[in-house]
Every structure is written in C-alpha cells, then in structure tokens.
Scaffold this active site. Structure first.
Site, PDB file in Angstrom:
ATOM      1  N   CYS A  43     -14.250  -0.717 -34.253  1.00 19.46           N
ATOM      2  CA  CYS A  43     -13.645  -2.019 -34.567  1.00 19.46           C
ATOM      3  C   CYS A  43     -13.327  -2.147 -36.051  1.00 19.46           C
ATOM      4  O   CYS A  43     -12.210  -2.482 -36.432  1.00 19.46           O
ATOM      5  CB  CYS A  43     -14.587  -3.137 -34.124  1.00 19.46           C
ATOM      6  SG  CYS A  43     -14.047  -4.756 -34.678  1.00 19.46           S
ATOM      7  N   CYS A  48      -9.909  -2.780 -34.324  1.00 22.02           N
ATOM      8  CA  CYS A  48      -9.473  -4.180 -34.431  1.00 22.02           C
ATOM      9  C   CYS A  48      -9.099  -4.624 -35.846  1.00 22.02           C
ATOM     10  O   CYS A  48      -8.054  -5.236 -36.054  1.00 22.02           O
ATOM     11  CB  CYS A  48     -10.576  -5.115 -33.949  1.00 22.02           C
ATOM     12  SG  CYS A  48     -11.543  -4.494 -32.589  1.00 22.02           S
ATOM     13  N   LYS A  51      -6.200  -2.677 -37.514  1.00 21.29           N
ATOM     14  CA  LYS A  51      -5.041  -2.979 -36.653  1.00 21.29           C
ATOM     15  C   LYS A  51      -4.447  -4.339 -37.003  1.00 21.29           C
ATOM     16  O   LYS A  51      -3.238  -4.488 -37.189  1.00 21.29           O
ATOM     17  CB  LYS A  51      -5.488  -2.908 -35.186  1.00 21.29           C
ATOM     18  CG  LYS A  51      -4.459  -3.209 -34.122  1.00 21.29           C
ATOM     19  CD  LYS A  51      -4.275  -4.658 -33.768  1.00 21.29           C
ATOM     20  CE  LYS A  51      -5.515  -5.404 -33.418  1.00 21.29           C
ATOM     21  NZ  LYS A  51      -6.091  -5.082 -32.123  1.00 21.29           N
ATOM     22  N   TYR A 180      -3.431  -2.315 -24.256  1.00 20.76           N
ATOM     23  CA  TYR A 180      -3.555  -3.008 -25.531  1.00 20.76           C
ATOM     24  C   TYR A 180      -3.028  -2.150 -26.694  1.00 20.76           C
ATOM     25  O   TYR A 180      -2.229  -2.610 -27.501  1.00 20.76           O
ATOM     26  CB  TYR A 180      -5.029  -3.253 -25.851  1.00 20.76           C
ATOM     27  CG  TYR A 180      -5.739  -4.343 -25.124  1.00 20.76           C
ATOM     28  CD1 TYR A 180      -5.949  -5.571 -25.720  1.00 20.76           C
ATOM     29  CD2 TYR A 180      -6.263  -4.134 -23.849  1.00 20.76           C
ATOM     30  CE1 TYR A 180      -6.669  -6.569 -25.082  1.00 20.76           C
ATOM     31  CE2 TYR A 180      -6.985  -5.123 -23.200  1.00 20.76           C
ATOM     32  CZ  TYR A 180      -7.185  -6.343 -23.823  1.00 20.76           C
ATOM     33  OH  TYR A 180      -7.895  -7.320 -23.189  1.00 20.76           O
ATOM     34  N   GLU A 184       0.279  -2.869 -28.893  1.00 21.20           N
ATOM     35  CA  GLU A 184       0.076  -3.350 -30.262  1.00 21.20           C
ATOM     36  C   GLU A 184       0.705  -2.398 -31.277  1.00 21.20           C
ATOM     37  O   GLU A 184       1.381  -2.834 -32.220  1.00 21.20           O
ATOM     38  CB  GLU A 184      -1.420  -3.516 -30.546  1.00 21.20           C
ATOM     39  CG  GLU A 184      -2.024  -4.669 -29.765  1.00 21.20           C
ATOM     40  CD  GLU A 184      -3.519  -4.879 -29.981  1.00 21.20           C
ATOM     41  OE1 GLU A 184      -4.005  -5.967 -29.684  1.00 21.20           O
ATOM     42  OE2 GLU A 184      -4.201  -3.947 -30.453  1.00 21.20           O
ATOM     43  N   HIS A 439      -0.036 -33.511 -32.367  1.00 19.43           N
ATOM     44  CA  HIS A 439       1.423 -33.493 -32.481  1.00 19.43           C
ATOM     45  C   HIS A 439       1.880 -33.436 -33.938  1.00 19.43           C
ATOM     46  O   HIS A 439       1.290 -34.115 -34.768  1.00 19.43           O
ATOM     47  CB  HIS A 439       1.975 -34.764 -31.820  1.00 19.43           C
ATOM     48  CG  HIS A 439       3.461 -34.796 -31.781  1.00 19.43           C
ATOM     49  ND1 HIS A 439       4.200 -33.996 -30.932  1.00 19.43           N
ATOM     50  CD2 HIS A 439       4.347 -35.522 -32.514  1.00 19.43           C
ATOM     51  CE1 HIS A 439       5.481 -34.241 -31.147  1.00 19.43           C
ATOM     52  NE2 HIS A 439       5.603 -35.151 -32.089  1.00 19.43           N
ATOM     53  N   GLU A 444       0.049 -28.428 -28.010  1.00 23.66           N
ATOM     54  CA  GLU A 444       0.019 -29.712 -27.291  1.00 23.66           C
ATOM     55  C   GLU A 444       0.566 -29.567 -25.873  1.00 23.66           C
ATOM     56  O   GLU A 444       0.235 -30.354 -24.986  1.00 23.66           O
ATOM     57  CB  GLU A 444       0.755 -30.812 -28.064  1.00 23.66           C
ATOM     58  CG  GLU A 444       2.246 -30.650 -28.172  1.00 23.66           C
ATOM     59  CD  GLU A 444       2.884 -31.771 -29.012  1.00 23.66           C
ATOM     60  OE1 GLU A 444       2.708 -32.942 -28.658  1.00 23.66           O
ATOM     61  OE2 GLU A 444       3.547 -31.461 -30.026  1.00 23.66           O
TER      62      GLU A 444
HETATM   63  P1  NDP Z   1      -6.023   0.250 -21.753  1.00 14.56           P
HETATM   64  O1  NDP Z   1      -7.044   0.459 -20.705  1.00 14.56           O
HETATM   65  O2  NDP Z   1      -5.727  -1.117 -22.233  1.00 14.56           O
HETATM   66  O3  NDP Z   1      -4.655   0.878 -21.281  1.00 14.56           O
HETATM   67  C1  NDP Z   1      -4.535   2.221 -20.936  1.00 14.56           C
HETATM   68  C2  NDP Z   1      -3.090   2.466 -20.569  1.00 14.56           C
HETATM   69  O4  NDP Z   1      -2.882   3.859 -20.415  1.00 14.56           O
HETATM   70  C3  NDP Z   1      -2.713   1.792 -19.271  1.00 14.56           C
HETATM   71  O5  NDP Z   1      -1.407   1.302 -19.410  1.00 14.56           O
HETATM   72  C4  NDP Z   1      -2.775   2.943 -18.263  1.00 14.56           C
HETATM   73  O6  NDP Z   1      -1.902   2.786 -17.214  1.00 14.56           O
HETATM   74  C5  NDP Z   1      -2.314   4.107 -19.143  1.00 14.56           C
HETATM   75  N1  NDP Z   1      -2.825   5.393 -18.696  1.00 14.56           N
HETATM   76  C6  NDP Z   1      -4.090   5.729 -18.361  1.00 14.56           C
HETATM   77  N2  NDP Z   1      -4.161   7.029 -18.040  1.00 14.56           N
HETATM   78  C7  NDP Z   1      -2.929   7.532 -18.174  1.00 14.56           C
HETATM   79  C8  NDP Z   1      -2.370   8.828 -17.988  1.00 14.56           C
HETATM   80  N3  NDP Z   1      -3.102   9.855 -17.590  1.00 14.56           N
HETATM   81  N4  NDP Z   1      -1.051   8.994 -18.222  1.00 14.56           N
HETATM   82  C9  NDP Z   1      -0.290   7.953 -18.637  1.00 14.56           C
HETATM   83  N5  NDP Z   1      -0.769   6.717 -18.822  1.00 14.56           N
HETATM   84  C10 NDP Z   1      -2.069   6.498 -18.598  1.00 14.56           C
HETATM   85  O7  NDP Z   1      -6.463   1.233 -22.938  1.00 14.56           O
HETATM   86  P2  NDP Z   1      -6.074   1.301 -24.477  1.00 14.56           P
HETATM   87  O8  NDP Z   1      -6.173   2.732 -24.830  1.00 14.56           O
HETATM   88  O9  NDP Z   1      -4.824   0.583 -24.762  1.00 14.56           O
HETATM   89  O10 NDP Z   1      -7.258   0.500 -25.136  1.00 14.56           O
HETATM   90  C11 NDP Z   1      -8.624   0.856 -24.850  1.00 14.56           C
HETATM   91  C12 NDP Z   1      -9.497  -0.356 -24.789  1.00 14.56           C
HETATM   92  O11 NDP Z   1      -9.678  -0.863 -26.106  1.00 14.56           O
HETATM   93  C13 NDP Z   1      -8.898  -1.500 -24.000  1.00 14.56           C
HETATM   94  O12 NDP Z   1      -9.314  -1.473 -22.667  1.00 14.56           O
HETATM   95  C14 NDP Z   1      -9.379  -2.728 -24.704  1.00 14.56           C
HETATM   96  O13 NDP Z   1     -10.483  -3.233 -24.014  1.00 14.56           O
HETATM   97  C15 NDP Z   1      -9.757  -2.258 -26.078  1.00 14.56           C
HETATM   98  N6  NDP Z   1      -8.800  -2.821 -27.064  1.00 14.56           N
HETATM   99  C16 NDP Z   1      -8.766  -4.173 -27.231  1.00 14.56           C
HETATM  100  C17 NDP Z   1      -7.886  -4.724 -28.124  1.00 14.56           C
HETATM  101  C18 NDP Z   1      -7.849  -6.197 -28.284  1.00 14.56           C
HETATM  102  O14 NDP Z   1      -8.788  -6.868 -27.895  1.00 14.56           O
HETATM  103  N7  NDP Z   1      -6.771  -6.759 -28.829  1.00 14.56           N
HETATM  104  C19 NDP Z   1      -6.987  -3.904 -28.911  1.00 14.56           C
HETATM  105  C20 NDP Z   1      -7.080  -2.502 -28.641  1.00 14.56           C
HETATM  106  C21 NDP Z   1      -7.971  -1.999 -27.741  1.00 14.56           C
HETATM  107  P3  NDP Z   1      -2.258   1.892 -15.905  1.00 14.56           P
HETATM  108  O15 NDP Z   1      -2.029   0.475 -16.309  1.00 14.56           O
HETATM  109  O16 NDP Z   1      -1.281   2.377 -14.888  1.00 14.56           O
HETATM  110  O17 NDP Z   1      -3.675   2.207 -15.550  1.00 14.56           O
END
Ligand code: NDP
Length: 463
Positions: A43, A48, A51, A180, A184, A439, A444
């Site tokens: 983080c 986070c 980022k 995410y 982002e 407002h 709102e």
């Molecule tokens: P996420 O779980 O959010 O997303 C993973 C993405 O990768 C999904 O779209 C998934 O597709 C895709 N995916 C998974 N495996 C494959 C593959 N083999 N080939 C192609 N695509 C694939 O993970 P992130 O890496 O974005 O983030 C990790 C974690 O970090 C998040 O779960 C979140 O909890 C945390 N995070 C939170 C943030 C915040 O609070 N703002 C910011 C950044 C991270 P599908 O949808 O089809 O499964």
C-alpha cells in the site's frame, strides 16, 4: 510455559503486520516484526499511496483544459516524469519513517530480514542466519502481482511494481487486465500523455461492479482516448531489435509498444515461507487458510491481510489486525466483519461503491427499486467538458433498506466512505429522503432522488 524469545513474531511489515505488531507491543507484549523489503508494504511503497499521487499528477492536463472556461489562460505546460518520481519517493520515504517510528515507539523490535518458518514456534531470520522463537506467530506477508507464467514472453512485461519505478515514461503502453490496477493505471498513463490500450479477456471491465458503472466508465475512458479491447488476451510478447515490444493478441493483431504491463490479479505471498515445515495449511492459490479469528490450522500461528486472500484491501488488513489483537490480548474474541466494504476505483472518472450491485440485488431479493441519476456535474458546465456523473441507489422494496450505492464521477471515493456508514447502519430510503441536501453539491442527488427510476421484480425490470 516454554520460554520464548518473543510473545508475538510478525512476518511482514505491511499495513496489517505493522498495525498488529504496534498494538501488541503497546500492550506490553514482547514483539518483533521482520520485513525483507521496506516497511509500509504494498500500500505505502508500491500500491495505494504512490498510485493516488500518480492519479493526481495525471489529472492536471484536464484541469488545465477546464481552466479556460473559468477565464484562465494556462501557459505552456510540460510534464517531467523524473520530478514526479523523485517527489513520490520522498513522500514514500517519509511515510515509511512514520511506520518505523510507530513500531519503535511502541517498543516492537524491527528486524530487517526475510523471515521464514522453521517450526511451530521457530522462525529463521535469513539475513542474519539465526533462529528465534515466539509463542505466537503472525504471517502478514501480503501478495504480489500474478506474473502470468503461462504467457510466452511474460518476463518482458512490467507489473504495478515496476510501473512506479520506470526510468522513462513510455510513449505507448498496452495493459492486460480489467480490474482495479489495470483500469487505474490505464487512466494514469493516458493522463500523463502515454498512448494507452487496455486488453481485457471478459465482456466488460471491472467484473463484480455494478453494470451501469462498468459500461459508463468504459464509455468515459474511450471518450478520453483510451483504447479498450474486450474479449481479448495476449498470446505472446516479443522484444524487438529497437528495444520496443510486440504484443501479439488473441484477435490475431500485433501491437508495437514501449511497455507491456500485466495487471491480472495478485497472488498470496507464501512461496518459500516454510509453511509446510510449520504444518500450516494453504489453499488452491497458495493462500493461508484461516478461521473466523484469523487462526490457521496450527493453533499458535495466525494470518491476516492479502496472504489470506479474503478481501485484498488495505483497510481490511488493518481491521483484521485490530480484531486479532482484541482476540489474543484483550480477552475479546472478535471476528473481522467483511460485510458492506466500501471501495473506490481511482479511475478517471472515479468510482465509489458500497453494497450490492443492481444485478446482485435483483438476484437476491424479490423486488428492488433503482434510483438513478445521470447528469453533468456543475464544474463541467463552464469548462464545457461533456463527462457525466452517475449516481445510483439500490433499494430492497419490502424493507426499504438501501442495499447498494454507486457513484461514478468526481470525489466518488469520498462519497462512498460516507455512504458506507448509512448502509452499514442499514438505513432505509426514507432516512435518505428525510435528510436535507447540501446545496449546491453533486452529492445532494443522493438524497433527492424521490421516485424510483425503475423496479426489478423477480429478476425482471418493470418501469
Ligand atoms: P483484480 O482482481 O481487480 O482484477 C484482475 C483482472 O485480471 C480481472 O479483470 C481478471 O479478469 C483479469 N485476469 C485474471 N487472470 C487473467 C488471465 N490469466 N489473463 C487475462 N486476464 C486475467 O486484480 P488487480 O490486479 O487489478 O488488483 C489486485 C487487488 O488489489 C484487487 O483485487 C484489489 O482488491 C486491490 N486493489 C485495490 C485498489 C483500490 O482499492 N482502489 C487499487 C488496486 C488494487 P476477470 O474479471 O475475467 O476475472
């Protein structure tokens, strides 16, 4: 009782580990905390916090454009990646210092070494080549980006770890993933002037979020100039003679770019941790299996945060740490509460959300009411920007409880935090209705949508 070196040994100096170590030490326990990289964890060091700083940096071009409608002439602008990185590094170092100081002040011993389990009570400090013992052990080693080993050329790709440290800002990038991190970073790179493409395997980005948010964000990102290819994956990555990369895609096209990034989820950080030696059970993706009190199958070993693969979010890891300390040292057994977790995606526009999506609520309840508003926020009136804001409340018809709240637009994350209190308190739509509006504000809308936009009865929309 056996004589151990420590009451509690924490492996991992991220958000969860530091909170647990600091609290236990402040209660007078003999605590050590080992970290092999930098205190603060993903983080603070490469997640986070940096980022969000990058998000701020990437928003300036739009602010410059919007200023004209308000009478400002902004002169020539220029972006310097090296300055941003150096300033980011300084802030991260400051925060890391605070984490260390907090531990120190509480009386925890800071150990800068990789630590691995050698037994139920034994921990090997790899960097110092010695073994220490502890009555209880807490594993809080977090996660790491999925390296996608099955992809030919995966070693040529960067992940979020490297994205924070690039020597130069690429001119073009293609990012795999629709979660995410992919979303982002696509916005960050685009905002900084990088030609950006997002490649996502599914039908629509941000699975698990409300469909309205997903499609509206998709539209807004494309309108800015981010290319999004759904139903597409990388088939192989190759390095070219000129140092750039060819990303071969499943749609039989090839993109030549400066960087290829993988953001396809994160894996629990359990490799080589000695879990087998200590008899700690893990699950299918390497996550440590814990009970409702974050206890593993070994009664004196506990795990919290991303390494348990429950909900991968910083505040969740911190909450789990606080529950654990209550359970272990305050004689108050407490289970982490994973219900109604608000979350933000720092996309541009931003998403803030809490509770059930329209689709999940329709699945769960016989009848739901949807209150929906889509409008141009006031700040975009003079700027001329066409971007719209979306607000949506999902209400369970019978009880009138607001079970989901979703916002897309400026400050959505801030709104989600406040909405979360109302939803956690199980407030009803009538409570929202009798709340006076602030407002003029965008928020709102959340208390002035008096009539449902539509209802969903037995899974079917009725207008
Ligand atoms: P996420 O779980 O959010 O997303 C993973 C993405 O990768 C999904 O779209 C998934 O597709 C895709 N995916 C998974 N495996 C494959 C593959 N083999 N080939 C192609 N695509 C694939 O993970 P992130 O890496 O974005 O983030 C990790 C974690 O970090 C998040 O779960 C979140 O909890 C945390 N995070 C939170 C943030 C915040 O609070 N703002 C910011 C950044 C991270 P599908 O949808 O089809 O499964």
């Amino acid at each position: 009782m056996a004589d151990y070196d420590y009451d509690l040994f924490v492996i991992g100096g991220g958000s969860g580990g530091v909170r647990a170590g600091r609290l236990a030490a402040s209660l007078g326990k003999r605590v050590a905390i080992a970290e092999e990289y930098r205190f603060g964890g993903t983080c603070v060091i490469r997640g986070c916090v940096p980022k969000k700083l990058f998000v701020y940096a990437s928003q300036f071009p739009e602010h410059f454009e919007d200023a004209a409608g308000y009478g400002w002439s902004v002169g020539e602008t220029r972006f310097d990646w090296t300055t941003l990185k150096a300033n980011k590094d300084r802030e991260i170092a400051r925060l890391e210092g605070l984490y260390r100081a907090g531990l120190d002040k509480a009386g925890a011993e800071i150990i800068e070494s990789r630590a691995v389990l050698e037994g139920k009570h034994e921990i090997r400090l790899v960097g110092e080549d010695r073994v220490v013992t502890a009555e209880r052990i807490l594993v809080a080693t977090g996660g790491r980006p999925n390296p996608h080993e099955a992809l030919p050329g995966h070693e040529l790709c960067i992940t979020s770890n490297e994205a924070f440290e690039l020597k130069e800002l690429p001119r073009s990038i293609v990012i795999a993933g629709g979660g995410y991190i992919a979303v982002e970073f696509a916005n960050i790179f685009h905002g900084l002037g990088v030609e950006t493409t997002l490649v996502y395997r599914g039908k629509e980005i941000l699975g698990r979020f409300d469909n309205d948010l997903r499609s509206s964000l998709h539209e807004a990102m494309e309108a800015k100039g981010i290319r999004i290819l759904c139903h597409t994956i990388f088939s192989r990555i190759e390095k070219r003679g000129d140092g750039r990369f060819d990303a071969h895609l499943s749609n039989d096209t090839t993109m030549t770019v400066d960087q290829v990034m993988l953001a396809i989820g994160r894996k629990p950080n359990t490799d080589g941790l000695g879990l087998e030696e200590a008899g700690v059970a893990t699950g299918s993706v390497g996550e440590i299996i814990v009970d409702e009190h974050s206890r593993t199958n070994v009664d004196n070993i506990f795990a919290i945060g991303d390494v348990t693969n429950r909900v991968q979010l910083t505040p969740v890891a911190i909450h789990e740490a606080m529950c654990l300390i209550d359970t272990l040292y305050r004689d108050k057994p407490t289970s982490p509460d994973h219900d109604m977790i608000a979350t933000a995606v720092f996309s541009q526009p931003e998403i803030g959300t809490v509770g059930l999506s329209e689709e999940d609520a329709a699945h769960e309840f016989a009848e739901v009411e949807i209150y929906r508003a889509s409008f141009r926020p006031m700040r975009h009136t003079l700027s001329g920007r066409q971007e719209r804001m979306l607000m949506k409340l999902v209400v369970e018809a019978e009880s009138r409880r607001v079970v989901g709240a979703h916002v897309l637009g400026p400050d959505a994350g801030e709104m989600a935090q406040l909405l979360a209190i109302s939803l956690k308190a199980q407030l009803t739509k009538d409570d929202f209705d009798r709340t006076m509006a602030v407002h003029p504000s965008a928020a709102e809308e959340l208390v002035t949508m008096y009539q449902p936009s539509y209802r969903i009865r037995n899974g079917k929309r009725v207008d």
